[in-house]
Design a protein around this motif. Structure first.
Motif, PDB file in Angstrom:
ATOM      1  N   THR A 147       0.834  -1.208   0.000  1.00 10.03           N
ATOM      2  CA  THR A 147       0.000   0.000   0.000  1.00 10.03           C
ATOM      3  C   THR A 147       0.864   1.251   0.000  1.00 10.03           C
ATOM      4  OG1 THR A 147      -1.811  -1.116   1.165  1.00 10.03           O
ATOM      5  CG2 THR A 147      -1.769   1.284   1.251  1.00 10.03           C
ATOM      6  N   ASP A 148       1.869   1.267   0.877  1.00 14.41           N
ATOM      7  CA  ASP A 148       2.771   2.427   0.948  1.00 14.41           C
ATOM      8  C   ASP A 148       3.490   2.655  -0.381  1.00 14.41           C
ATOM      9  OD1 ASP A 148       2.071   2.874   3.550  1.00 14.41           O
ATOM     10  OD2 ASP A 148       3.859   1.962   4.431  1.00 14.41           O
ATOM     11  N   GLY A 179      -2.318   2.666  -4.027  1.00 16.13           N
ATOM     12  CA  GLY A 179      -1.915   1.804  -2.922  1.00 16.13           C
ATOM     13  C   GLY A 179      -2.842   0.631  -2.749  1.00 16.13           C
ATOM     14  N   ILE A 180      -4.138   0.879  -2.856  1.00 19.27           N
ATOM     15  CA  ILE A 180      -5.122  -0.196  -2.720  1.00 19.27           C
ATOM     16  C   ILE A 180      -4.977  -1.204  -3.864  1.00 19.27           C
ATOM     17  CG2 ILE A 180      -7.592  -0.745  -2.730  1.00 19.27           C
ATOM     18  CD1 ILE A 180      -8.049   2.042  -1.451  1.00 19.27           C
ATOM     19  N   ALA A 183      -1.821  -3.312  -3.321  1.00 20.12           N
ATOM     20  CA  ALA A 183      -2.048  -4.224  -2.201  1.00 20.12           C
ATOM     21  C   ALA A 183      -2.945  -5.376  -2.621  1.00 20.12           C
ATOM     22  CB  ALA A 183      -2.670  -3.471  -1.026  1.00 20.12           C
ATOM     23  N   SER A 211      -5.532  -2.266   3.644  1.00 23.98           N
ATOM     24  CA  SER A 211      -5.006  -1.177   2.818  1.00 23.98           C
ATOM     25  C   SER A 211      -5.616   0.177   3.190  1.00 23.98           C
ATOM     26  CB  SER A 211      -5.264  -1.473   1.337  1.00 23.98           C
ATOM     27  OG  SER A 211      -4.630  -0.520   0.523  1.00 23.98           O
ATOM     28  N   GLN A 215      -3.699   3.204   5.541  1.00 23.71           N
ATOM     29  CA  GLN A 215      -3.516   4.594   5.101  1.00 23.71           C
ATOM     30  C   GLN A 215      -4.123   5.571   6.105  1.00 23.71           C
ATOM     31  OE1 GLN A 215      -3.770   5.424   0.759  1.00 23.71           O
ATOM     32  NE2 GLN A 215      -4.556   3.345   0.575  1.00 23.71           N
ATOM     33  N   SER A 249       0.847   2.635  10.707  1.00 21.08           N
ATOM     34  CA  SER A 249      -0.201   1.906   9.978  1.00 21.08           C
ATOM     35  C   SER A 249      -0.541   0.591  10.664  1.00 21.08           C
ATOM     36  CB  SER A 249       0.248   1.630   8.539  1.00 21.08           C
ATOM     37  OG  SER A 249       0.419   2.829   7.822  1.00 21.08           O
TER      38      SER A 249
END
Length: 263
Positions: A147-148, A179-180, A183, A211, A215, A249
Protein backbone atom coordinates in the motif's frame (compact mmCIF):
# COMPACT_ATOMS: atom_id res chain seq x y z
CA UNK A 1 19.59 8.00 1.15
CA UNK A 2 22.55 5.69 1.89
CA UNK A 3 21.88 5.92 5.63
CA UNK A 4 18.18 5.25 5.04
CA UNK A 5 18.94 2.08 3.04
CA UNK A 6 21.46 0.77 5.58
CA UNK A 7 19.00 1.32 8.43
CA UNK A 8 16.21 -0.37 6.48
CA UNK A 9 18.31 -3.45 5.71
CA UNK A 10 19.69 -3.92 9.23
CA UNK A 11 16.50 -3.10 11.12
CA UNK A 12 14.33 -5.01 8.64
CA UNK A 13 16.47 -8.15 8.83
CA UNK A 14 16.42 -8.10 12.63
CA UNK A 15 12.69 -7.43 12.79
CA UNK A 16 11.76 -10.19 10.34
CA UNK A 17 14.12 -12.65 12.03
CA UNK A 18 12.47 -12.16 15.41
CA UNK A 19 9.00 -12.50 13.88
CA UNK A 20 10.07 -15.86 12.44
CA UNK A 21 11.62 -16.98 15.74
CA UNK A 22 8.47 -16.01 17.64
CA UNK A 23 8.13 -17.03 21.29
CA UNK A 24 9.60 -14.75 23.97
CA UNK A 25 12.19 -13.01 21.71
CA UNK A 26 9.36 -11.70 19.51
CA UNK A 27 7.29 -10.70 22.56
CA UNK A 28 10.24 -8.83 24.07
CA UNK A 29 10.74 -7.02 20.76
CA UNK A 30 7.11 -5.88 20.74
CA UNK A 31 7.36 -4.69 24.35
CA UNK A 32 10.55 -2.75 23.50
CA UNK A 33 9.01 -1.17 20.37
CA UNK A 34 5.82 -0.24 22.21
CA UNK A 35 7.81 1.30 25.07
CA UNK A 36 9.84 3.42 22.65
CA UNK A 37 6.66 4.45 20.79
CA UNK A 38 5.05 5.49 24.08
CA UNK A 39 8.13 7.51 25.00
CA UNK A 40 7.88 9.29 21.64
CA UNK A 41 4.30 10.32 22.41
CA UNK A 42 5.24 11.52 25.89
CA UNK A 43 8.05 13.57 24.40
CA UNK A 44 5.61 15.23 21.98
CA UNK A 45 3.44 16.19 24.95
CA UNK A 46 6.52 17.24 26.94
CA UNK A 47 5.82 14.78 29.75
CA UNK A 48 8.97 13.56 31.51
CA UNK A 49 9.37 9.79 31.13
CA UNK A 50 10.40 9.37 34.76
CA UNK A 51 7.79 11.65 36.30
CA UNK A 52 4.90 9.96 38.17
CA UNK A 53 2.59 10.64 35.20
CA UNK A 54 5.17 9.39 32.71
CA UNK A 55 5.71 6.16 34.63
CA UNK A 56 1.96 5.68 35.02
CA UNK A 57 1.59 6.15 31.25
CA UNK A 58 4.02 3.32 30.61
CA UNK A 59 2.28 1.10 33.17
CA UNK A 60 -1.16 1.71 31.62
CA UNK A 61 0.23 0.88 28.19
CA UNK A 62 1.95 -2.31 29.45
CA UNK A 63 -1.33 -3.43 31.07
CA UNK A 64 -2.97 -3.49 27.65
CA UNK A 65 0.10 -4.68 25.75
CA UNK A 66 1.51 -7.65 27.62
CA UNK A 67 -0.38 -10.98 27.29
CA UNK A 68 -2.20 -12.26 30.36
CA UNK A 69 0.07 -15.31 30.49
CA UNK A 70 3.07 -13.05 31.12
CA UNK A 71 1.57 -10.19 33.12
CA UNK A 72 -1.29 -11.50 35.25
CA UNK A 73 -3.10 -9.56 37.95
CA UNK A 74 -5.00 -12.56 39.33
CA UNK A 75 -3.11 -12.28 42.61
CA UNK A 76 -4.88 -8.96 43.15
CA UNK A 77 -8.26 -10.61 42.44
CA UNK A 78 -8.82 -8.09 39.66
CA UNK A 79 -8.28 -8.49 35.92
CA UNK A 80 -6.10 -6.17 33.86
CA UNK A 81 -8.97 -4.26 32.30
CA UNK A 82 -10.58 -3.65 35.69
CA UNK A 83 -7.23 -2.33 36.91
CA UNK A 84 -6.98 -0.13 33.80
CA UNK A 85 -10.45 1.30 34.53
CA UNK A 86 -9.53 1.89 38.18
CA UNK A 87 -6.39 3.79 37.16
CA UNK A 88 -8.41 5.94 34.74
CA UNK A 89 -10.76 6.87 37.59
CA UNK A 90 -7.76 7.75 39.77
CA UNK A 91 -6.28 9.85 36.95
CA UNK A 92 -9.49 11.84 36.67
CA UNK A 93 -9.57 12.30 40.44
CA UNK A 94 -5.98 13.55 40.27
CA UNK A 95 -7.11 16.57 38.22
CA UNK A 96 -9.13 17.64 41.28
CA UNK A 97 -6.52 16.72 43.89
CA UNK A 98 -3.81 18.72 42.09
CA UNK A 99 -6.18 21.64 41.47
CA UNK A 100 -5.64 21.27 37.72
CA UNK A 101 -1.84 21.33 37.83
CA UNK A 102 -2.47 17.93 36.24
CA UNK A 103 -5.18 18.71 33.73
CA UNK A 104 -8.03 16.82 32.11
CA UNK A 105 -6.23 17.32 28.79
CA UNK A 106 -3.13 15.54 30.14
CA UNK A 107 -5.25 12.75 31.62
CA UNK A 108 -6.97 12.26 28.27
CA UNK A 109 -3.62 12.22 26.47
CA UNK A 110 -2.23 9.55 28.82
CA UNK A 111 -5.30 7.34 28.51
CA UNK A 112 -5.68 7.60 24.74
CA UNK A 113 -1.94 7.15 24.13
CA UNK A 114 -1.82 4.00 26.26
CA UNK A 115 -4.79 2.55 24.35
CA UNK A 116 -3.36 3.53 20.95
CA UNK A 117 0.05 1.99 21.60
CA UNK A 118 -0.95 -0.79 23.98
CA UNK A 119 -3.73 -2.35 21.93
CA UNK A 120 -1.91 -1.79 18.63
CA UNK A 121 1.14 -3.83 19.64
CA UNK A 122 -0.93 -6.25 21.76
CA UNK A 123 -2.83 -7.49 18.73
CA UNK A 124 0.43 -7.79 16.82
CA UNK A 125 1.58 -10.26 19.52
CA UNK A 126 -1.85 -11.91 19.57
CA UNK A 127 -1.82 -12.50 15.81
CA UNK A 128 1.69 -14.00 15.77
CA UNK A 129 0.63 -16.80 18.10
CA UNK A 130 -2.51 -17.80 16.19
CA UNK A 131 -2.61 -20.88 13.98
CA UNK A 132 -0.89 -19.76 10.78
CA UNK A 133 0.05 -16.63 12.73
CA UNK A 134 3.43 -16.29 11.03
CA UNK A 135 1.89 -16.45 7.57
CA UNK A 136 -0.82 -13.99 8.64
CA UNK A 137 1.67 -11.50 10.08
CA UNK A 138 3.72 -11.58 6.89
CA UNK A 139 0.54 -11.14 4.85
CA UNK A 140 -0.39 -8.02 6.82
CA UNK A 141 3.13 -6.62 6.56
CA UNK A 142 3.24 -7.21 2.81
CA UNK A 143 -0.15 -5.54 2.35
CA UNK A 144 0.91 -2.48 4.35
CA UNK A 145 4.23 -2.20 2.50
CA UNK A 146 2.52 -2.71 -0.88
CA UNK A 147 0.00 0.00 0.00
CA UNK A 148 2.77 2.43 0.95
CA UNK A 149 4.75 1.68 -2.22
CA UNK A 150 1.72 1.80 -4.50
CA UNK A 151 0.57 5.08 -2.98
CA UNK A 152 4.04 6.61 -3.34
CA UNK A 153 4.59 5.70 -6.97
CA UNK A 154 1.01 6.30 -8.08
CA UNK A 155 1.02 9.64 -6.30
CA UNK A 156 4.26 10.71 -7.98
CA UNK A 157 3.08 9.57 -11.43
CA UNK A 158 -0.60 10.47 -11.46
CA UNK A 159 -1.33 12.47 -8.31
CA UNK A 160 -3.36 15.63 -8.96
CA UNK A 161 -6.08 15.72 -6.32
CA UNK A 162 -5.03 16.17 -2.70
CA UNK A 163 -6.31 13.55 -0.29
CA UNK A 164 -6.20 15.61 2.91
CA UNK A 165 -3.88 18.62 2.49
CA UNK A 166 -4.50 20.02 5.99
CA UNK A 167 -3.02 16.83 7.48
CA UNK A 168 -0.61 15.47 4.87
CA UNK A 169 -0.04 17.85 1.93
CA UNK A 170 1.79 15.34 -0.28
CA UNK A 171 -0.80 12.55 -0.23
CA UNK A 172 -3.20 12.35 -3.17
CA UNK A 173 -6.42 10.51 -3.95
CA UNK A 174 -4.71 8.88 -6.95
CA UNK A 175 -1.93 7.71 -4.67
CA UNK A 176 -4.39 6.21 -2.18
CA UNK A 177 -6.16 4.32 -4.96
CA UNK A 178 -2.81 3.15 -6.36
CA UNK A 179 -1.92 1.80 -2.92
CA UNK A 180 -5.12 -0.20 -2.72
CA UNK A 181 -4.64 -1.60 -6.25
CA UNK A 182 -1.06 -2.75 -5.58
CA UNK A 183 -2.05 -4.22 -2.20
CA UNK A 184 -4.90 -6.11 -3.87
CA UNK A 185 -2.63 -7.45 -6.61
CA UNK A 186 0.14 -8.54 -4.24
CA UNK A 187 -2.35 -9.89 -1.70
CA UNK A 188 -4.13 -12.12 -4.20
CA UNK A 189 -0.81 -13.51 -5.45
CA UNK A 190 0.30 -14.19 -1.86
CA UNK A 191 -2.87 -16.14 -1.02
CA UNK A 192 -2.55 -18.23 -4.19
CA UNK A 193 0.61 -19.69 -2.68
CA UNK A 194 -0.35 -19.44 1.01
CA UNK A 195 -4.12 -19.81 1.47
CA UNK A 196 -5.27 -18.13 4.67
CA UNK A 197 -9.04 -17.86 4.31
CA UNK A 198 -11.81 -20.22 3.30
CA UNK A 199 -13.35 -17.90 0.72
CA UNK A 200 -12.00 -15.45 -1.83
CA UNK A 201 -14.54 -12.88 -0.62
CA UNK A 202 -12.96 -12.93 2.86
CA UNK A 203 -9.53 -12.50 1.28
CA UNK A 204 -10.71 -9.45 -0.69
CA UNK A 205 -12.34 -7.90 2.39
CA UNK A 206 -9.19 -8.49 4.42
CA UNK A 207 -6.96 -6.87 1.79
CA UNK A 208 -9.19 -3.82 1.39
CA UNK A 209 -9.57 -3.34 5.16
CA UNK A 210 -5.79 -3.51 5.71
CA UNK A 211 -5.01 -1.18 2.82
CA UNK A 212 -7.60 1.49 3.67
CA UNK A 213 -7.13 1.45 7.45
CA UNK A 214 -3.35 1.32 7.02
CA UNK A 215 -3.52 4.59 5.10
CA UNK A 216 -5.86 6.02 7.72
CA UNK A 217 -3.40 5.01 10.45
CA UNK A 218 -0.67 6.91 8.63
CA UNK A 219 -2.90 9.98 8.50
CA UNK A 220 -3.67 9.67 12.22
CA UNK A 221 0.03 9.90 13.03
CA UNK A 222 0.47 12.74 10.54
CA UNK A 223 -2.31 14.64 12.31
CA UNK A 224 -0.64 13.98 15.65
CA UNK A 225 2.75 15.25 14.47
CA UNK A 226 1.19 18.29 12.83
CA UNK A 227 -0.67 19.15 16.04
CA UNK A 228 2.53 18.94 18.10
CA UNK A 229 4.64 20.57 15.36
CA UNK A 230 7.19 17.79 14.98
CA UNK A 231 8.62 16.41 11.73
CA UNK A 232 9.31 12.87 13.00
CA UNK A 233 8.10 11.03 16.08
CA UNK A 234 11.72 10.26 17.04
CA UNK A 235 15.24 9.57 15.78
CA UNK A 236 15.71 5.96 16.86
CA UNK A 237 15.89 4.82 13.21
CA UNK A 238 18.39 7.02 11.31
CA UNK A 239 16.85 8.20 8.06
CA UNK A 240 13.43 6.81 9.00
CA UNK A 241 12.41 8.76 12.09
CA UNK A 242 10.90 7.05 15.11
CA UNK A 243 9.10 3.82 15.90
CA UNK A 244 5.71 5.49 15.47
CA UNK A 245 6.76 6.68 12.01
CA UNK A 246 7.39 3.06 10.98
CA UNK A 247 4.52 1.34 12.81
CA UNK A 248 1.72 3.90 12.59
CA UNK A 249 -0.20 1.91 9.98
CA UNK A 250 0.27 -1.47 11.63
CA UNK A 251 -0.82 -0.50 15.14
CA UNK A 252 -3.95 1.10 13.69
CA UNK A 253 -4.76 -1.88 11.47
CA UNK A 254 -4.37 -4.66 14.06
CA UNK A 255 -7.20 -3.72 16.48
CA UNK A 256 -9.55 -3.10 13.55
CA UNK A 257 -8.86 -6.57 12.13
CA UNK A 258 -9.61 -8.02 15.56
CA UNK A 259 -12.85 -6.06 15.95
CA UNK A 260 -14.00 -7.23 12.49
CA UNK A 261 -13.18 -10.81 13.46
CA UNK A 262 -10.62 -11.07 10.65
CA UNK A 263 -7.87 -12.29 12.99
Amino acid sequence: MKQRIITAVIAGAGFLSLIIIGSWPFTLLMVALATIAMSELLKMKQINYFSPIGLLSFFLMWLLLVPEAIMSTDWLHINKFEMFLLLIILLLALTVITKNSFTFDEAGFVILSSVYIGFGFHFFIYTRFLDQGLELIFFILILVWATDSGAYFAGRSFGKHKLWPEISPKKTIEGAIGGIILAFTVGVIYTLFIPLFVSFVTTVIFIIVVSITGQLGDLVESALKRYYSVKDSGQVLPGHGGILDRFDSLIYVMPILYLLNLI
